[in-house]
Each structure stands twice: as structure tokens, then as C-alpha cells.
Design a protein around this motif. Structure first.
Motif, PDB file in Angstrom:
ATOM      1  N   MET A  75       3.164  16.686  -5.190  1.00 40.18           N
ATOM      2  CA  MET A  75       3.799  15.384  -4.646  1.00 40.18           C
ATOM      3  C   MET A  75       2.844  14.153  -5.049  1.00 40.18           C
ATOM      4  SD  MET A  75       3.160  12.984  -2.001  1.00 40.18           S
ATOM      5  CE  MET A  75       2.464  13.916  -0.579  1.00 40.18           C
ATOM      6  N   VAL A  76       1.738  14.264  -4.635  1.00 39.26           N
ATOM      7  CA  VAL A  76       0.568  13.196  -4.995  1.00 39.26           C
ATOM      8  C   VAL A  76       0.499  12.848  -6.416  1.00 39.26           C
ATOM      9  CG1 VAL A  76      -1.709  12.692  -4.680  1.00 39.26           C
ATOM     10  CG2 VAL A  76      -0.708  13.354  -2.689  1.00 39.26           C
ATOM     11  N   ARG A  77       0.495  13.844  -7.301  1.00 39.30           N
ATOM     12  CA  ARG A  77       0.510  13.561  -8.651  1.00 39.30           C
ATOM     13  C   ARG A  77       1.617  12.890  -9.272  1.00 39.30           C
ATOM     14  NH1 ARG A  77      -2.673  19.223  -9.284  1.00 39.30           N
ATOM     15  NH2 ARG A  77      -5.019  18.469  -8.958  1.00 39.30           N
ATOM     16  N   ASP A  78       2.839  13.097  -8.385  1.00 36.67           N
ATOM     17  CA  ASP A  78       4.028  12.574  -9.055  1.00 36.67           C
ATOM     18  C   ASP A  78       4.255  11.133  -8.459  1.00 36.67           C
ATOM     19  OD1 ASP A  78       4.719  14.721 -10.556  1.00 36.67           O
ATOM     20  OD2 ASP A  78       6.125  15.788  -9.103  1.00 36.67           O
ATOM     21  N   THR A  79       3.836  10.930  -7.199  1.00 33.93           N
ATOM     22  CA  THR A  79       3.950   9.595  -6.707  1.00 33.93           C
ATOM     23  C   THR A  79       2.986   8.549  -6.620  1.00 33.93           C
ATOM     24  OG1 THR A  79       3.190  10.309  -4.433  1.00 33.93           O
ATOM     25  CG2 THR A  79       5.550  10.610  -4.789  1.00 33.93           C
ATOM     26  N   ILE A  95       0.790  -1.163   0.079  1.00 32.52           N
ATOM     27  CA  ILE A  95       0.008  -0.175  -0.104  1.00 32.52           C
ATOM     28  C   ILE A  95       0.890   1.292  -0.034  1.00 32.52           C
ATOM     29  CG2 ILE A  95      -1.934   1.036   1.375  1.00 32.52           C
ATOM     30  CD1 ILE A  95      -2.745  -1.465   2.636  1.00 32.52           C
ATOM     31  N   ARG A  96       0.582   2.087  -0.937  1.00 29.80           N
ATOM     32  CA  ARG A  96       1.389   3.191  -1.103  1.00 29.80           C
ATOM     33  C   ARG A  96       1.031   4.395  -0.514  1.00 29.80           C
ATOM     34  NH1 ARG A  96       5.201   3.426  -5.309  1.00 29.80           N
ATOM     35  NH2 ARG A  96       4.336   5.483  -5.840  1.00 29.80           N
ATOM     36  N   VAL A  97       1.422   4.807   0.468  1.00 28.65           N
ATOM     37  CA  VAL A  97       1.170   6.041   1.394  1.00 28.65           C
ATOM     38  C   VAL A  97       1.766   7.400   1.183  1.00 28.65           C
ATOM     39  CG1 VAL A  97       0.362   6.729   3.943  1.00 28.65           C
ATOM     40  CG2 VAL A  97       0.339   4.342   2.939  1.00 28.65           C
ATOM     41  N   ALA A  98       1.157   8.447   1.247  1.00 34.22           N
ATOM     42  CA  ALA A  98       1.528   9.729   1.351  1.00 34.22           C
ATOM     43  C   ALA A  98       1.113  10.371   2.520  1.00 34.22           C
ATOM     44  CB  ALA A  98       1.219  10.587   0.045  1.00 34.22           C
ATOM     45  N   MET A 100       3.343  -1.880   3.570  1.00 30.78           N
ATOM     46  CA  MET A 100       3.087  -0.511   3.276  1.00 30.78           C
ATOM     47  C   MET A 100       4.555   0.232   3.329  1.00 30.78           C
ATOM     48  SD  MET A 100       0.565   0.468   6.513  1.00 30.78           S
ATOM     49  CE  MET A 100      -1.022  -0.474   6.868  1.00 30.78           C
ATOM     50  N   ALA A 101       4.428   1.265   2.552  1.00 25.12           N
ATOM     51  CA  ALA A 101       5.497   2.102   2.216  1.00 25.12           C
ATOM     52  C   ALA A 101       4.852   3.610   2.084  1.00 25.12           C
ATOM     53  CB  ALA A 101       6.087   1.683   0.809  1.00 25.12           C
ATOM     54  N   VAL A 102       5.759   4.510   2.540  1.00 22.53           N
ATOM     55  CA  VAL A 102       5.602   5.935   2.548  1.00 22.53           C
ATOM     56  C   VAL A 102       6.397   6.427   1.166  1.00 22.53           C
ATOM     57  CG1 VAL A 102       5.971   8.309   3.320  1.00 22.53           C
ATOM     58  CG2 VAL A 102       5.433   6.549   5.058  1.00 22.53           C
ATOM     59  N   VAL A 103       5.550   6.787   0.128  1.00 23.61           N
ATOM     60  CA  VAL A 103       5.865   7.336  -1.098  1.00 23.61           C
ATOM     61  C   VAL A 103       6.039   8.657  -1.111  1.00 23.61           C
ATOM     62  CG1 VAL A 103       5.316   5.022  -2.157  1.00 23.61           C
ATOM     63  CG2 VAL A 103       3.783   7.237  -2.110  1.00 23.61           C
ATOM     64  N   GLY A 104       5.810   9.489  -0.272  1.00 24.50           N
ATOM     65  CA  GLY A 104       5.783  10.979  -0.499  1.00 24.50           C
ATOM     66  C   GLY A 104       5.355  11.717   0.712  1.00 24.50           C
ATOM     67  N   GLU A 105       5.948  12.911   0.838  1.00 22.16           N
ATOM     68  CA  GLU A 105       5.488  13.712   2.070  1.00 22.16           C
ATOM     69  C   GLU A 105       5.276  15.147   1.698  1.00 22.16           C
ATOM     70  OE1 GLU A 105       7.648  13.417   5.824  1.00 22.16           O
ATOM     71  OE2 GLU A 105       8.355  11.501   5.186  1.00 22.16           O
ATOM     72  N   ALA A 106       4.566  15.968   2.158  1.00 22.10           N
ATOM     73  CA  ALA A 106       4.499  17.402   1.928  1.00 22.10           C
ATOM     74  C   ALA A 106       4.037  18.050   3.229  1.00 22.10           C
ATOM     75  CB  ALA A 106       3.461  17.735   1.012  1.00 22.10           C
TER      76      ALA A 106
END
Length: 222
Positions: A52-56, A12-15, A37-43
Motif C-alpha cells: 500500500m505504501v509503495r503504491d500510494t 500532506i499525503r497520509v497513510a 491533508m489527505a488520507v491516500v491509503g490504509e492497511a
């Protein structure tokens, strides 16, 4: 492409979107401890979250409501207009937060208190990803009972097109029961319940189970 864990399960890709770096770091550590689970981005604000969300392209976004530059409500509204938008869970410090209710009415998939236990946060992410239950069902029901409009709207024609069985399952889902709980109560398989829920959401034009709860409260069906 779906990410896979070493055990072959989907990851599960989480931002994470929150203006408090320390809070993000804590949540990131909790998520990183999980094999699925993995964190794929932060803001740190809503404006930065958009790119960030649109990129990741995460599956689930944890979005703080109150942030500088652009708040979580506006960022969520923008993101939910995108094709294949992620599931967005609002983060708040108040259990009866009118802003959280507005976000959910606008398409967010639920809310979490920022002081929730780590195990609950993980369970909420998995639940939203799977679409099998409403996060904090009792709290969600209380939120919409508290901020319910004084005058409920009549149910649209589409609701009348549900079968008797679908209406029964709609009522149970509107009260926040999970697929497993409905299956046990109605002597059905979870797969059958999932199929019924999918048909109900399709007929009513609803995004997910939490929108079903909103629909039920707005039309006086609970």
C-alpha cells in the motif's frame, strides 16, 4: 507531482496502518477535515502496508506497533530501506514503550499515543512533514532516558567537526526545542536555524531531528 489544496498549499499525503478498523476510521475523519491533508491509503497489518505504501507514496505514515501478520516494527524496517522512504510515526498505547524506542532508533520519525487528542495528532503530522520539531519532545526525551544504554558510546569524529555555533544548536535541538524556540533563544531567524539543523544532520549522517535526539542520548551528549 506535489498535490495542491484548493488554497494552493501542498497537501500532506497520509497513510494509516492499524488493525483496528474503527480506530482508522476515526483518524481518517480527523485528517479529512483538514484542507492541507489527505488520507491516500490504509492497511490493517504490516504486510499489507508494504504494498500500500509503495503504491500510494504517502509523505507520512501512521504505523501501529502491534499488529497481526507483520508488526509495525518489521514493516517500518522494510519501508525505511526504500529510496525516498516516507516519514513514519509509530502508534502505541504506552508512553514508555520499548518497541517505540527500537523503531525510532531504526529510523522512525517519532511516536504518538493512540489516545492523543485529534489536534495533537494533526500538529504531529504537520511537524514531521515540515521537519521543524520533534513530536512530543518531552515524552520522547523521557522514552530515551528510560531506555538509555548503561554505557554510552563516545561521540564519533563527525561530532567534533561541528562548529561551536552548530554544537550550541545541536544541544538545544537534542532537548527537543523547535526551530522557532531555538530562533527566539539564540536571536536568530528561523531560516538560519533551519540551515544550521540541516548542516548538523548532514555532517552527522542523521535522517531527521528525532534521530538527532537518539544520537545525543546514545553518546551521552544530553
Amino acid at each position: 507531482m506535489i498535490d495542491q489544496s484548493s488554497a494552493g498549499r501542498a497537501v500532506i499525503r497520509v497513510a494509516l496502518v492499524d488493525d483496528q478498523a474503527l480506530f482508522r476510521a476515526g483518524i481518517r475523519m480527523v485528517i479529512a477535515s483538514q484542507p492541507d491533508m489527505a488520507v491516500v491509503g490504509e492497511a490493517g497489518d504490516g504486510q499489507a502496508a508494504l504494498s500500500m505504501v509503495r503504491d500510494t507514496r504517502p509523505d507520512v505514515v501512521l504505523m501501529d506497533i502491534r499488529m497481526p501478520v507483520m508488526d509495525g516494527l518489521e514493516a517500518t524496517a522494510h519501508l525505511l530501506q526504500d529510496p525516498d522512504a516516507p516519514r513514519i510515526v509509530m502508534l502505541t498505547t504506552f508512553d514508555l514503550d520499548e518497541a517505540a524506542a527500537r523503531a525510532i532508533r531504526g529510523g522512525a520519525s517519532g511516536f504518538l499515543l493512540k489516545d492523543a487528542e485529534p489536534e495533537f495528532v494533526l500538529a504531529a503530522i504537520r511537524s514531521v512533514y515540515a521537519g521543524s520539531a520533534v513530536i512530543a519532545a518531552t515524552a520522547t526525551a523521557q522514552l530515551f532516558a528510560h531506555f538509555r544504554d548503561e554505557q554510552t558510546r563516545p561521540a564519533p569524529r563527525a561530532f567534533g567537526e561541528l562548529t561551536e555555533r552548530e554544537r550550541e544548536i545541536f544541544g538545544l535541538a537534542a532537548r527537543g526545542l523547535s526551530n522557532a524556540e531555538i530562533a527566539s533563544r539564540e536571536y536568530l531567524s528561523e531560516a538560519t536555524v533551519k540551515t544550521h539543523i540541516s548542516r548538523i544532520l548532514g555532517k552527522l549522517g542523521l535522517r531527521d531531528r528525532v534521530q538527532l535526539v537518539v544520537f545525543a542520548y546514545e553518546h551521552g551528549l544530553v
